[in-house]
Design an enzyme around this catalytic site. Structure first.
Site, short mmCIF file in Angstrom:
data_model
loop_
_atom_site.label_atom_id
_atom_site.label_comp_id
_atom_site.label_asym_id
_atom_site.label_seq_id
_atom_site.Cartn_x
_atom_site.Cartn_y
_atom_site.Cartn_z
N SER A 187 1.29 -3.59 -0.44
CA SER A 187 2.48 -2.96 0.13
C SER A 187 3.51 -4.04 0.45
CB SER A 187 2.15 -2.12 1.36
OG SER A 187 1.29 -2.80 2.21
N HIS A 243 3.80 9.41 -9.30
CA HIS A 243 3.83 8.43 -8.22
C HIS A 243 2.54 7.61 -8.13
CE1 HIS A 243 7.40 10.66 -7.17
NE2 HIS A 243 7.71 9.71 -6.30
N ARG A 284 -2.69 0.04 -5.55
CA ARG A 284 -4.14 -0.10 -5.42
C ARG A 284 -4.67 1.13 -4.71
NH1 ARG A 284 -3.30 -4.71 -1.54
NH2 ARG A 284 -4.86 -5.97 -2.62
N THR A 285 -6.00 1.33 -4.81
CA THR A 285 -6.66 2.39 -4.05
C THR A 285 -7.16 1.80 -2.74
OG1 THR A 285 -7.32 3.52 -6.07
CG2 THR A 285 -8.58 4.03 -4.09
N GLU A 343 -4.21 -0.54 14.80
CA GLU A 343 -5.16 -0.86 15.86
C GLU A 343 -4.61 -0.54 17.24
OE1 GLU A 343 -4.12 -3.02 13.41
OE2 GLU A 343 -5.83 -2.25 12.28
N ASN A 349 4.47 -6.95 10.31
CA ASN A 349 4.67 -6.55 11.72
C ASN A 349 3.77 -7.39 12.62
OD1 ASN A 349 2.72 -4.49 10.23
ND2 ASN A 349 2.00 -4.71 12.34
#
Ligand code: 8IG
Length: 263
Positions: A31, A63, A83-84, A184, A226
Site C-alpha cells: 500500500s 479492481h 497482494r493478498t 493496534e 503513520n
C-alpha cells in the site's frame, strides 16, 4: 493440488503470457507503493492476477491486482501490483501464492514493500525504512509439516548493504506483522515496542518466510505512513495513510529503479 504445484501452474501461465521470457527479480508493491511502480518504466506485459491459476478473482470487477513484466538495466523484473492480505480470510496459502509463483517462475531475489505504522517518533509519515528483521505475530506460518526453515537472515545482508549504498540515509528497523484488519491499541503498540518492534503492519513477514523456504534472497522496504497508535495522541485515518504513500512514491520509485538492476 499442493500449493507448490499450484504455483508451478501459475508460473507456466505467466511465462506463456510474457513471451517465454526469464525473470530475475520480483517486487511486491504494497500500500502506498503503486505510484512508485509506475516510475519503474513502461511494462512490456501486464497480466491480471485473477487470470493466473490459484489467484482469486477481485471482490470488485476490474479492481484486482496485476503483475507487470519489465526490463530494468540488464535484468527483467516481475512487479506484483497488489497482494493478498491475511485479513481477507483466504488463508495463509493465498497470502504467499504470489511469492511462490515468482519463485516457480525462476526469480532469485524478491523485494517486499509495504506501508506500515512507525514506532520511532523521528520517522514521520512518508519515511522509508529498510527492514532488518521481523517478528511474526500472526500465530501462523505458510509452512506446513516438518519444514524447519532457517530464519537467521531473512532479510539479506547483501541487499540491505546494497540499498544503503544507494541511499545511506535510510534507517533500519524490525517489522512486526499482525493480522489486522484493525489497527493496534496504544497498549498493543506498547507491547510491540517492548518486544523490539520498530514498524507494525499487516503483510511481509509471512511472504518473507515463504520466500526463504524457496531459497530467494529477500529485501524488505517499508514506508512509514503513520505514527503507530498512541504515539502522538491523534487517531489513525486511512486517508492520511494513503496520502503519505503518495508523497514518498517519487523517492521510492527512484530508489527501486537504482537498486533493482543490481539485485
Ligand atoms: I499503512 O499503524 C498501515 N498499516 N497494523 N498498523 C498496522 N498496519 C498498518 C498501519 C498501522 N499503518
Amino acid at each position: 493440488m499442493s500449493p507448490y504445484e499450484n504455483a508451478q501452474h501459475a508460473a507456466e501461465e505467466l511465462r506463456a503470457r510474457t513471451a517465454g521470457l526469464d525473470h530475475d527479480v520480483a517486487v511486491v508493491m504494497g500500500s502506498g507503493w503503486l505510484p512508485a511502480a509506475d516510475r519503474l518504466g513502461e511494462p512490456e506485459f501486464e497480466v491480471p492476477l485473477a487470470e493466473l491459476p490459484g489467484f482469486s478473482a477481485p471482490a470488485v470487477a476490474g479492481h484486482g491486482g496485476t503483475v507487470r513484466s519489465l526490463r530494468l538495466g540488464d535484468r527483467r523484473a516481475l512487479v506484483f501490483c497488489g497482494r493478498t492480505h491475511y485479513y481477507e480470510g483466504k488463508g495463509v496459502e493465498a497470502v504467499v501464492h504470489g511469492v511462490r509463483t515468482a519463485a516457480a517462475a525462476g526469480v532469485r531475489a524478491l523485494v517486499l514493500t509495504n506501508g506500515c505504522g512507525g514506532l520511532v517518533p523521528e520517522w514521520t509519515p512518508g519515511s522509508p525504512v529498510v527492514i532488518s528483521d521481523h517478528i511474526n505475530l500472526t500465530a501462523t506460518s505458510p509452512l506446513v509439516g516438518a519444514t524447519f526453515v532457517d530464519l537467521t537472515e531473512v532479510y539479506s545482508r547483501r541487499l540491505r548493504d546494497l540499498v544503503r549504498s544507494v541511499d545511506p540515509t535510510l534507517p533500519e528497523g524490525v517489522y512486526v506483522q499482525v493480522t489486522g484488519p484493525h489497527y493496534e491499541t496504544p497498549a498493543e503498540i506498547g507491547m510491540i515496542r517492548a518486544v523490539g518492534g520498530h514498524l507494525v503492519g499487516m503483510s511481509t513477514a509471512l511472504e518473507a518466510i515463504a520466500a526463504r523456504e524457496a531459497g530467494l534472497e529477500v529485501l524488505g522496504l517499508s514506508i512509514v505512513t503513520n505514527h503507530a497508535a498512541g504515539t502522538t495522541g491523534e487517531p489513525l485515518h486511512h486517508e492520511e495513510v494513503l496520502e503519505a504513500g503518495r508523497l514518498a512514491a517519487d523517492r521510492m520509485g527512484a530508489l527501486l529503479a537504482d537498486v533493482l538492476p543490481q539485485v
